[in-house]
Design a protein around this motif. Structure first.
Motif, short mmCIF file in Angstrom:
data_model
loop_
_atom_site.label_atom_id
_atom_site.label_comp_id
_atom_site.label_asym_id
_atom_site.label_seq_id
_atom_site.Cartn_x
_atom_site.Cartn_y
_atom_site.Cartn_z
N GLN A 13 4.88 -26.43 -67.40
CA GLN A 13 6.83 -27.09 -67.76
C GLN A 13 6.82 -25.90 -68.89
O GLN A 13 6.29 -25.54 -69.76
CB GLN A 13 6.44 -28.53 -67.73
N HIS A 14 8.35 -25.37 -68.91
CA HIS A 14 9.28 -24.75 -69.70
C HIS A 14 10.48 -25.55 -70.29
O HIS A 14 11.34 -25.80 -69.01
CB HIS A 14 9.30 -23.37 -69.27
N ASN A 15 10.45 -25.50 -71.46
CA ASN A 15 12.21 -25.90 -71.69
C ASN A 15 12.47 -25.77 -73.20
O ASN A 15 11.81 -25.29 -73.39
CB ASN A 15 12.16 -28.18 -72.76
N PHE A 16 13.86 -25.22 -72.72
CA PHE A 16 14.09 -24.58 -74.22
C PHE A 16 15.41 -25.44 -74.90
O PHE A 16 16.50 -25.99 -74.38
CB PHE A 16 15.37 -23.16 -73.52
N ASP A 17 15.03 -25.34 -76.18
CA ASP A 17 16.66 -25.46 -77.57
C ASP A 17 16.73 -26.95 -77.22
O ASP A 17 17.82 -27.60 -77.32
CB ASP A 17 17.50 -24.57 -76.60
N PHE A 18 15.24 -28.00 -76.92
CA PHE A 18 15.46 -29.26 -77.13
C PHE A 18 15.34 -30.16 -78.73
O PHE A 18 16.10 -31.10 -78.99
CB PHE A 18 14.47 -30.06 -76.50
N LYS A 36 2.37 -36.99 -72.09
CA LYS A 36 3.23 -35.85 -73.24
C LYS A 36 3.41 -34.66 -72.87
O LYS A 36 1.96 -34.04 -72.36
CB LYS A 36 2.63 -36.21 -74.97
N MET A 37 4.74 -33.69 -73.16
CA MET A 37 4.48 -32.63 -72.83
C MET A 37 5.12 -32.24 -73.88
O MET A 37 5.99 -32.25 -74.88
CB MET A 37 5.82 -32.06 -71.60
N ALA A 38 5.24 -30.72 -73.67
CA ALA A 38 5.37 -29.79 -75.50
C ALA A 38 7.11 -29.67 -75.22
O ALA A 38 7.91 -30.05 -74.37
CB ALA A 38 5.00 -28.45 -75.36
N ARG A 39 7.69 -30.25 -76.92
CA ARG A 39 8.71 -29.80 -77.35
C ARG A 39 8.60 -28.19 -77.61
O ARG A 39 8.50 -28.36 -78.70
CB ARG A 39 9.44 -31.14 -77.51
N SER A 40 10.58 -28.40 -77.12
CA SER A 40 11.09 -27.58 -78.38
C SER A 40 11.31 -27.17 -78.83
O SER A 40 12.67 -28.40 -79.14
CB SER A 40 11.66 -26.09 -76.95
N PRO A 41 11.74 -25.91 -79.86
CA PRO A 41 12.64 -26.58 -81.29
C PRO A 41 13.97 -25.44 -80.87
O PRO A 41 14.63 -25.22 -79.67
CB PRO A 41 11.97 -25.06 -83.02
N ASN A 42 15.00 -25.56 -81.98
CA ASN A 42 16.20 -25.28 -82.10
C ASN A 42 15.90 -23.04 -81.58
O ASN A 42 15.42 -22.88 -82.27
CB ASN A 42 17.03 -25.46 -83.07
N LEU A 43 17.06 -23.06 -80.43
CA LEU A 43 16.96 -21.47 -80.07
C LEU A 43 15.20 -21.06 -80.53
O LEU A 43 15.16 -19.80 -80.47
CB LEU A 43 16.85 -20.55 -81.52
N GLY A 44 14.65 -21.98 -79.30
CA GLY A 44 13.52 -21.93 -79.02
C GLY A 44 12.61 -22.15 -77.26
O GLY A 44 13.12 -23.16 -77.28
N TRP A 45 11.53 -21.67 -76.98
CA TRP A 45 11.12 -22.26 -75.94
C TRP A 45 9.41 -23.39 -76.40
O TRP A 45 9.14 -22.55 -77.56
CB TRP A 45 10.06 -20.98 -75.25
#
Length: 322
Positions: free
Chosen positions: A225-230, A247-256
């Motif tokens: 899974q890929h998520n952006f800007d969470f 649990k899945m990895a969470r993205s930062p601001n302006l990041g994947w």
């Protein structure tokens, strides 16, 4: 690897048993407020990585009546949309059918590159800041179901809708409805909608859980899974028939962010439920996509194929002998 989601042939036929808003996108069962597409001059930190969103609508072979694609709040301005200063944006909606509208490999990619606008252009319209469309509907069509691409893997005919942030720096929040009527939202029985990259606005209320529903076929043994800007704004977890709150990895601001998860035999040919629990920000827009072990994008269906998964608890019984 098989080129299509063959098991969908049967399961698409049962989606009409869900609520009468089955062709609203995002669907009510997803608890997602809006689709979102920012214009190409907006900063990436606002939550859109490529300023384009593609959705597909499937009409079953058995359905022969004309269909319409309705767009709620297609303009860029007013009640729901997100400004960066004064509204100055243009959003373009285009509808495609015909040969290779969906089966073209570039159309199934997560980036708007190559021949992603494949097929026959059936209708297009651009919207600015126009009061007459604010918090109201615009209708494309009618379309004959035979104008969609004949796609046996989807057991029907497929229409493609591309939304592009053509000009400006604002965010357009909107919804779709696939309808039998040009003036009302009347569902097309048995239809469904899906995308390979989902750009959306999370619920504004805190502690409301958003759901997105990918379908994994019989060939999938792992997903990434890929998520952006969470913005690290809460939790992202996976539920399935075999997984309970992984649990899945969470993205930062302006990041994947990305994380890989094994798929067991019992999870193949089922829907999985990715749940997103937002904690703090009032407005949070993000992007999500999945790839399998072959690096192929996996579709998210707005109505979960076969229904939302229920975790199958395993009970171990031990007997104590006297």
């Amino acid at each position: 690897m098989k080129s299509g989601y063959v098991y969908v042939l049967f399961l698409l036929g049962i989606t009409s048993c869900f609520d009468l808003q089955a062709q609203r996108v995002p669907n009510e069962v997803e608890k997602v407020d809006f689709l979102v597409t920012f214009s190409k001059e907006s900063p990436l930190s606002w939550g859109d990585d490529d300023y384009t969103q593609t959705f597909f609508f499937v009409v079953p072979y058995t359905f022969t009546e004309p269909v319409y694609l309705r767009v709620f709040d297609p303009d860029v301005g007013g009640k729901f949309d997100e400004p960066k200063g004064a509204f100055n944006s243009i959003t373009k909606f285009s509808i495609y059918g015909g040969e290779r509208a969906h089966t073209e490999p570039d159309a199934q990619e997560i980036d708007p590159i190559g021949n992603f606008k494949s097929g026959t252009l059936l209708a297009t319209k651009s919207f600015r800041n126009e009061v007459r469309y604010d918090a109201d509907w615009y209708t494309f069509g009618p379309f004959n179901p035979t104008q969609g691409e004949n796609d046996p893997a989807m057991n029907g005919r497929v229409f493609k809708v591309i939304c592009e942030g053509a000009k400006g720096d604002d965010g357009n929040l909107y919804r779709y409805f696939f309808s039998l009527s040009p003036t009302e939202n009347i569902p097309v029985e048995g239809a469904n909608a899906f995308t390979y990259e989902y750009s959306f606005r999370l619920p504004q209320e805190e502690r409301i859980i958003a759901h997105i529903y990918p379908f994994v076929d019989e060939d999938v043994i792992s997903i990434t899974q890929h998520n952006f800007d969470f913005d690290y704004d809460g939790e992202i977890v996976l539920y399935s028939v075999a997984k309970n709150r992984h649990k899945m990895a969470r993205s930062p601001n302006l990041g994947w962010a990305h994380s890989t998860h094994d798929i067991s035999k019992e999870e193949q040919n089922t829907t999985i439920d990715i749940q997103i629990l937002k904690h703090g920000r009032v407005n949070n827009d993000m992007v999500f996509y999945l790839r399998n072990q072959y690096d192929k994008a996996i579709p998210f269906f707005t109505i979960p194929i076969g229904g939302a998964p229920k975790y199958r608890y395993k009970v171990n019984l031990s007997y104590i002998k006297d």
